[in-house]
Design a protein around this motif. Sequence first.
Motif, PDB file in Angstrom:
ATOM      1  N   ASP A   1     -47.633 -23.681  62.702  1.00  0.00           N
ATOM      2  CA  ASP A   1     -46.933 -24.428  63.741  1.00  0.00           C
ATOM      3  C   ASP A   1     -46.201 -23.528  64.730  1.00  0.00           C
ATOM      4  N   LYS A   2     -46.511 -22.254  64.740  1.00  0.00           N
ATOM      5  CA  LYS A   2     -45.972 -21.321  65.715  1.00  0.00           C
ATOM      6  C   LYS A   2     -47.134 -20.807  66.575  1.00  0.00           C
ATOM      7  N   ARG A   3     -46.914 -20.824  67.887  1.00  0.00           N
ATOM      8  CA  ARG A   3     -47.958 -20.393  68.813  1.00  0.00           C
ATOM      9  C   ARG A   3     -47.343 -19.464  69.841  1.00  0.00           C
ATOM     10  N   SER A   4     -47.943 -18.287  70.003  1.00  0.00           N
ATOM     11  CA  SER A   4     -47.457 -17.299  70.963  1.00  0.00           C
ATOM     12  C   SER A   4     -48.527 -17.105  72.030  1.00  0.00           C
ATOM     13  N   THR A   5     -48.108 -17.156  73.293  1.00  0.00           N
ATOM     14  CA  THR A   5     -49.047 -17.039  74.403  1.00  0.00           C
ATOM     15  C   THR A   5     -48.615 -15.894  75.306  1.00  0.00           C
ATOM     16  N   PHE A   6     -49.484 -14.914  75.423  1.00  0.00           N
ATOM     17  CA  PHE A   6     -49.252 -13.764  76.295  1.00  0.00           C
ATOM     18  C   PHE A   6     -50.116 -13.927  77.544  1.00  0.00           C
ATOM     19  N   THR A   7     -49.500 -13.757  78.728  1.00  0.00           N
ATOM     20  CA  THR A   7     -50.250 -13.822  79.979  1.00  0.00           C
ATOM     21  C   THR A   7     -49.960 -12.573  80.787  1.00  0.00           C
ATOM     22  N   ASP A   8     -51.014 -12.061  81.407  1.00  0.00           N
ATOM     23  CA  ASP A   8     -50.906 -10.872  82.256  1.00  0.00           C
ATOM     24  C   ASP A   8     -51.682 -11.166  83.525  1.00  0.00           C
ATOM     25  N   ASN A   9     -50.944 -11.262  84.646  1.00  0.00           N
ATOM     26  CA  ASN A   9     -51.545 -11.683  85.911  1.00  0.00           C
ATOM     27  C   ASN A   9     -51.212 -10.684  87.002  1.00  0.00           C
TER      28      ASN A   9
ATOM     29  N   VAL B   1     -40.100 -11.451  78.710  1.00  0.00           N
ATOM     30  CA  VAL B   1     -40.647 -10.874  79.935  1.00  0.00           C
ATOM     31  C   VAL B   1     -41.003  -9.418  79.662  1.00  0.00           C
ATOM     32  N   HIS B   2     -42.242  -9.041  79.955  1.00  0.00           N
ATOM     33  CA  HIS B   2     -42.710  -7.687  79.671  1.00  0.00           C
ATOM     34  C   HIS B   2     -42.827  -6.816  80.921  1.00  0.00           C
ATOM     35  N   ARG B   3     -43.300  -7.389  82.007  1.00  0.00           N
ATOM     36  CA  ARG B   3     -43.643  -6.554  83.146  1.00  0.00           C
ATOM     37  C   ARG B   3     -43.486  -7.362  84.432  1.00  0.00           C
TER      38      ARG B   3
ATOM     39  N   THR C   1     -44.595 -13.372  77.474  1.00  0.00           N
ATOM     40  CA  THR C   1     -45.030 -14.066  76.266  1.00  0.00           C
ATOM     41  C   THR C   1     -44.099 -15.248  76.043  1.00  0.00           C
ATOM     42  N   THR C   2     -44.682 -16.368  75.697  1.00  0.00           N
ATOM     43  CA  THR C   2     -43.903 -17.530  75.301  1.00  0.00           C
ATOM     44  C   THR C   2     -44.229 -17.852  73.851  1.00  0.00           C
ATOM     45  N   VAL C   3     -43.195 -18.032  73.059  1.00  0.00           N
ATOM     46  CA  VAL C   3     -43.349 -18.374  71.651  1.00  0.00           C
ATOM     47  C   VAL C   3     -42.904 -19.825  71.471  1.00  0.00           C
ATOM     48  N   GLU C   4     -43.820 -20.666  71.009  1.00  0.00           N
ATOM     49  CA  GLU C   4     -43.533 -22.089  70.829  1.00  0.00           C
ATOM     50  C   GLU C   4     -43.610 -22.430  69.348  1.00  0.00           C
ATOM     51  N   ARG C   5     -42.689 -23.268  68.888  1.00  0.00           N
ATOM     52  CA  ARG C   5     -42.654 -23.678  67.488  1.00  0.00           C
ATOM     53  C   ARG C   5     -42.511 -25.197  67.399  1.00  0.00           C
ATOM     54  N   SER C   6     -43.089 -25.782  66.360  1.00  0.00           N
ATOM     55  CA  SER C   6     -42.989 -27.225  66.187  1.00  0.00           C
ATOM     56  C   SER C   6     -43.026 -27.579  64.716  1.00  0.00           C
TER      57      SER C   6
END
Length: 929
Positions: free
Chosen positions: A62-70, A99-101, A158-163
């Motif tokens: 139930d934990k989801r981590s989403t990394f985006t690089d644009n 926030v990474h970059r 990266t956003t870390v979501e939990r439910s």
Amino acid sequence: MRSIAVLLAASALAPCAPAFAADTPTYGSPADWVVPTTAPLAIGDASTPWVLGDQQLLIEADKRSTFTDNAFYIASADSLRNWNDLQFVWHPDRDDLIVHRIEIIRDGATIDLLGQGMKLTVLRREKDYEQKTIDGLLTATASIEDLRVGDTVRFSVTTVERSDVLAGNGEAIIDVQARPATIAQGTVRVLWPTALPVKWKAFGKGVTPEIKDKGGFRILSLTQPVVKQDELPTDTPLRFRRPPGLEFSTFPGWADLSRTMAPLYATSGTIADGGTLAAAVDRIASASTDPKLRAAQALALVQNEIRYLYNGLANGNYVPQTPEQTWTLRYGDCKAKTLLLLAVLDRLGIEAVPTLVHSSFGDALPDRLPTLAAFDHVVVQARIDGTDYWLDGTTAGTHIEDLADVPPFGHALPLTTDGHTLAALPVREPARPHIQIAIDYDQSAGSAFPPLFDIDFTVRGELAARIATMKAQATPDQLRDAAQAALGNLINNGQIHSRTIEVDEANGTTTVRASGIGNLIWRRDEPRPYVTLDGLVQDFDVRADRARAAWRDIPVAGGPSSLIVRKISLKLPDRAGYSTEGDAQANLSIAGIALRRDARLDGARLEQRETIWSSGVEVAAADLPAARAQVAAAKQRLFRLRAPEGAPTRVAEIAEAKKAGRLAPLLAAYQKAIDDDPDEANGYLNRAAFYAGIFEPRAAIADVDEALKREADADTFLRRAGLYNAIGDHKRALADVDEALQLDPGSESALAFKIETLTDAGRIDEALALADEQIATAKDRRGWVTLKAEALGKAGRADEGTALLDEALVERPGDPGLLNNLCWLKGTRSVALESALKDCTRAIELTDSPAAVLDSRALVFYRLGRLEEARADLDAALKLHPDVPATLFMRGIVRLRENDREGAQGDLALARMQSARIDSIYAGYGIKP
């Protein structure tokens, strides 16, 4: 590009809030599971400004981590002007934002903005508040200074979501870019522990990820953009048009998802005894023991007493607020309204369960993995006396008779403690029409005239509520325009002169009532005139295109279910012998649409009821040929009303009605239309058209005068010019033509009319000069040559006119129009009559519409003294077109020569009624009675 935003909320039914999320972003390097892109960025341009679009996602139950690089390339000054601050959006009650970059790449060098101390500003703003939505999202913004054309902005988070609501399950839905896309290069990478039972599914052409296991993880990767997706017909079911993407879920099946979510909607103890909510429910219980009536009143309570407001705060995205909270706050979203309705029904002893649906993509649910994100709405499914009812507390105006209507969701997932599988909703005809139209026509004055009408347009449900609101808010002018726009097509663009809106709250309907002058079109191309009254198949077509090989197995979407009833009552002139043709009684089913008719003719009154039920079912491509054949066969049996044998012609009926004084009600209706909107030209123009149609040009001129005072345009000036010409006032006609040409200098109809009028006025030189101007420049010279030839004939130069037409026939040999004009010129000017006969006969052989040529040949026969043949041609022409004044006049002349004085006077009277100038016109040809 107004903004650069990263939205990290999953869906309309998004995860509930853990206690460990943060309301400010943190800063740091990506987690170890992330594989950053280190290759050089693609070269950007205006068509693909997104030079990089990477998305990596880690599913851990139930934990989801989403990394985006644009990375976004500022390709132009316009792109720079439209740049807005970076925006990163997240739910602070359940998400972490890292926030990474944030950097600028300029001329190959990297400017590290975070390294220079940049910090993001956090904003709380409800951007969709006007849409009755509170989502609680936070927005972290990054203002970038000194940005220039040619720069590339690169940013990664990266956003870390939990439910905890998902009970240890995980899910994800990822959209994949396809060509042509604004992204130059990118990747999608999804991974999860190999021990986690994740199922995945790909949608779209070219979405074929690579899969491997590494370091205890299963890793799925895909390069984007993928290939361009196949073009599909616009009537393809939505499941075929789903954008390319990937789905992931740990739920074993739909029943597991159902079982997991069911406890959120438990009703036990949710209504406190002794409270105001309990009292409201108990009043429903005491009013009736009928469970269906109780359910209807419970639904009305939720729809009418609780306003809609979406609450995405805290647990709100998944977890509904309690019934007592909703009752106290007097607002709630679909979840809150559903739980309140469930609690009320439970207290009333009615079996019901919450049911997840998707408001538009329900047909795609069977092809999807079991995820909460597959749904965007929740309703109540109640069962009463063995029948299922789907009750939606967020809609309005549901009446007890409409409870059994099946909503257009396609499929639904009932939430039960035992778990329930995905279920297809049934196809069920509504008990009441969504739209009912009743038109009462009065055409007792005659079929030559527009009928009076009264129309009732009745709707129910949400449309009824919207019209009722319009009634309360609209000005008289807005109401007038809205009624004409809504009802105009139903009455063949007739004119409404009065209207009202009546709201029947007891029956849940709103009715627009209107009266005016309609337009039933009686066809007169056969001996007995007829009017087509077929509202079922006359305009029905199966237009689905499945000609391409790739489309041949794609079904046709059915659309929403709807039931429309149209009733027509038609009062006819009091004559015996009316009859009907085609299917007076019909019961057809074509391409998922049921078509029914019951029509009854009783003397001079017709009563007709038509029903169209669009069931919403899909049509298999293989069934389309049979459906088209059904339509074609039905169109051979169009329902028509036929006038009696020996019914008067249109002109004879007009003469009869004028003599009997039957036109007063019609003129009164036109006056009402003018009085209804006296500042508009349209009412005067409509009455002018009526006066012109009954051959009263002077009365028509008076109305056109009034119209021009209100709105002067070229067409109206030209209309008045024609009326002036009809009464022989060439001077005023020419003045109006010149006004029309001032407004529309290129109008060919105005120029042609001016040549004709100059010819009629005896101003031959001017007519010839204007005709020559047009002949010199026209691509198609035939019409202008004919006008010039007529002018030459009137000037006594018929030989020149015939030579001109002969020359045109060299360019267009066998042209029936030119041959007829040549025959007519010779006949009216009494020259070369034997060749004129050959011209006319040849034209008759070549044309599909011989009436005008028969009239011309009859004139030539008359000149030659061959009266019997002239009479035969005139009779034949009038059989095709019974009311042409020139043909009637010539037959009257011939009848006089045959000593048929009574018949002659009848023909001459009808010709003179239509044209006050007919005697002078034929006197110009040397022909007099």
